[in-house]
Write a protein that holds these residues in place. Structure first.
Motif, PDB file in Angstrom:
ATOM      1  N   VAL A 107       1.025  -1.212  -0.136  1.00  0.00           N
ATOM      2  CA  VAL A 107      -0.137  -0.073  -0.059  1.00  0.00           C
ATOM      3  C   VAL A 107       0.831   1.113   0.040  1.00  0.00           C
ATOM      4  N   ASP A 108       0.587   2.230  -0.970  1.00  0.00           N
ATOM      5  CA  ASP A 108       1.159   3.656  -0.919  1.00  0.00           C
ATOM      6  C   ASP A 108       0.100   4.574  -0.759  1.00  0.00           C
ATOM      7  N   ILE A 109       0.421   5.414   0.520  1.00  0.00           N
ATOM      8  CA  ILE A 109      -0.698   6.270   1.040  1.00  0.00           C
ATOM      9  C   ILE A 109       0.186   7.818   0.941  1.00  0.00           C
ATOM     10  N   ARG A 110      -0.584   8.764   0.261  1.00  0.00           N
ATOM     11  CA  ARG A 110      -0.043   9.978   0.208  1.00  0.00           C
ATOM     12  C   ARG A 110      -0.722  11.023   1.071  1.00  0.00           C
ATOM     13  N   PHE A 111       0.081  11.486   1.851  1.00  0.00           N
ATOM     14  CA  PHE A 111      -0.551  12.749   2.946  1.00  0.00           C
ATOM     15  C   PHE A 111      -0.037  13.901   2.448  1.00  0.00           C
ATOM     16  N   THR A 112      -1.040  15.013   2.965  1.00  0.00           N
ATOM     17  CA  THR A 112      -0.661  16.285   2.926  1.00  0.00           C
ATOM     18  C   THR A 112       0.434  16.684   3.957  1.00  0.00           C
ATOM     19  N   GLU A 113       0.851  17.887   4.147  1.00  0.00           N
ATOM     20  CA  GLU A 113       1.785  18.607   5.031  1.00  0.00           C
ATOM     21  C   GLU A 113       1.049  18.375   6.175  1.00  0.00           C
ATOM     22  N   GLN A 114      -0.240  18.578   6.441  1.00  0.00           N
ATOM     23  CA  GLN A 114      -0.994  18.486   7.726  1.00  0.00           C
ATOM     24  C   GLN A 114      -1.250  17.211   8.034  1.00  0.00           C
TER      25      GLN A 114
END
Length: 245
Positions: A215-222
């Motif tokens: 799984v590859d999950i992208r997050f924002t700076e927050q």
């Protein structure tokens, strides 16, 4: 320093997986308890009953005083064996300066978000206790006058099997799109580690690997969930699993 909100995030996804497991086993079961006998039973729609092997009373959320009362502080008095989890939460709260765990009666307004619904309050207290104790199957229900009681329960059938790619994928997808977090990335990291999955962080991305699953999950700076791609074996899950902030 760990906070009440941190514990909520730590519990969220693993709690969801345990509740999915509980539903798989008993469905929308009716419940009954006799704490004098340390008994908690769930009755399925077909009439069969599951007698839990352990029950822990955590406390109750009452609409009148708008407060949560921990079971160890209830003047009714309960057997020590059904207070183990609540006392473990109290000790943790005292050690880490978390007033919500160490104070006998907690006003609704003192909790994150100042919830007003007793069911929501009971859920909050149950979730943080799960994170503290490692007991992740919970149940809460009405006990009269709008008051909700929260329990942790156990039975061999409720325990999770080893990580399975379809279920892990569902928990991540459903949890990240439907549950509330203070820090979604912390929640994902805690879940993956507690499930024995390999987790690494690379800039805005978190990578999780387990049996037959990446799984590859992208997050924002927050640390808000930005999107996710899932591979099971050699197959990529269709893009409806992708969400964006």
């Amino acid at each position: 320093m760990i906070t009440f909100a941190d514990l909520q995030d730590d519990a969220a996804l693993l709690s969801l997986e345990h509740q999915l497991r509980l539903f798989d086993q008993v469905g929308l079961a009716a419940w009954s308890t006799n704490l004098d006998e340390a008994r908690f039973e769930l009755t399925r729609d077909d009439g069969t009953t599951v007698a839990c092997t352990d029950v822990q009373l955590l406390g109750s959320a009452a609409p009148g005083p708008r407060s949560w009362l921990w079971s160890w502080a209830n003047p009714t008095g309960y057997r020590d064996e059904v207070l183990l989890a609540a006392n473990e939460a109290r000790k943790f709260g005292e050690q880490h300066g978390i007033a919500e765990l160490a104070t006998a009666e907690v006003p609704f307004d003192a909790l994150p978000g100042a919830p007003t619904d007793p069911a929501v309050v009971a859920s909050h207290m149950m979730e943080v206790t799960k994170a503290v104790t490692g007991r992740f199957t919970g149940y809460q229900g009405p006990v009269g006058g709008g008051t909700r009681a929260a329990f942790l329960i156990d039975h061999p059938d409720f325990r999770l099997p080893g990580p399975e790619a379809p279920r892990i994928s569902r928990v991540l997808q459903q949890g990240l799109t439907e549950l509330s977090f203070h820090d979604q990335r912390r929640g994902v990291d805690s879940y993956a580690r507690r499930r024995g999955l390999a987790v690494t962080h690379d800039g805005p991305r978190t990578h999780i690997a387990g049996p037959g699953l990446t799984v590859d999950i992208r997050f924002t700076e927050q640390n808000l969930f930005g999107g996710m791609s899932v591979h099971m074996g050699d197959k990529r899950v269709p893009p409806q699993y992708i969400s964006g902030n």
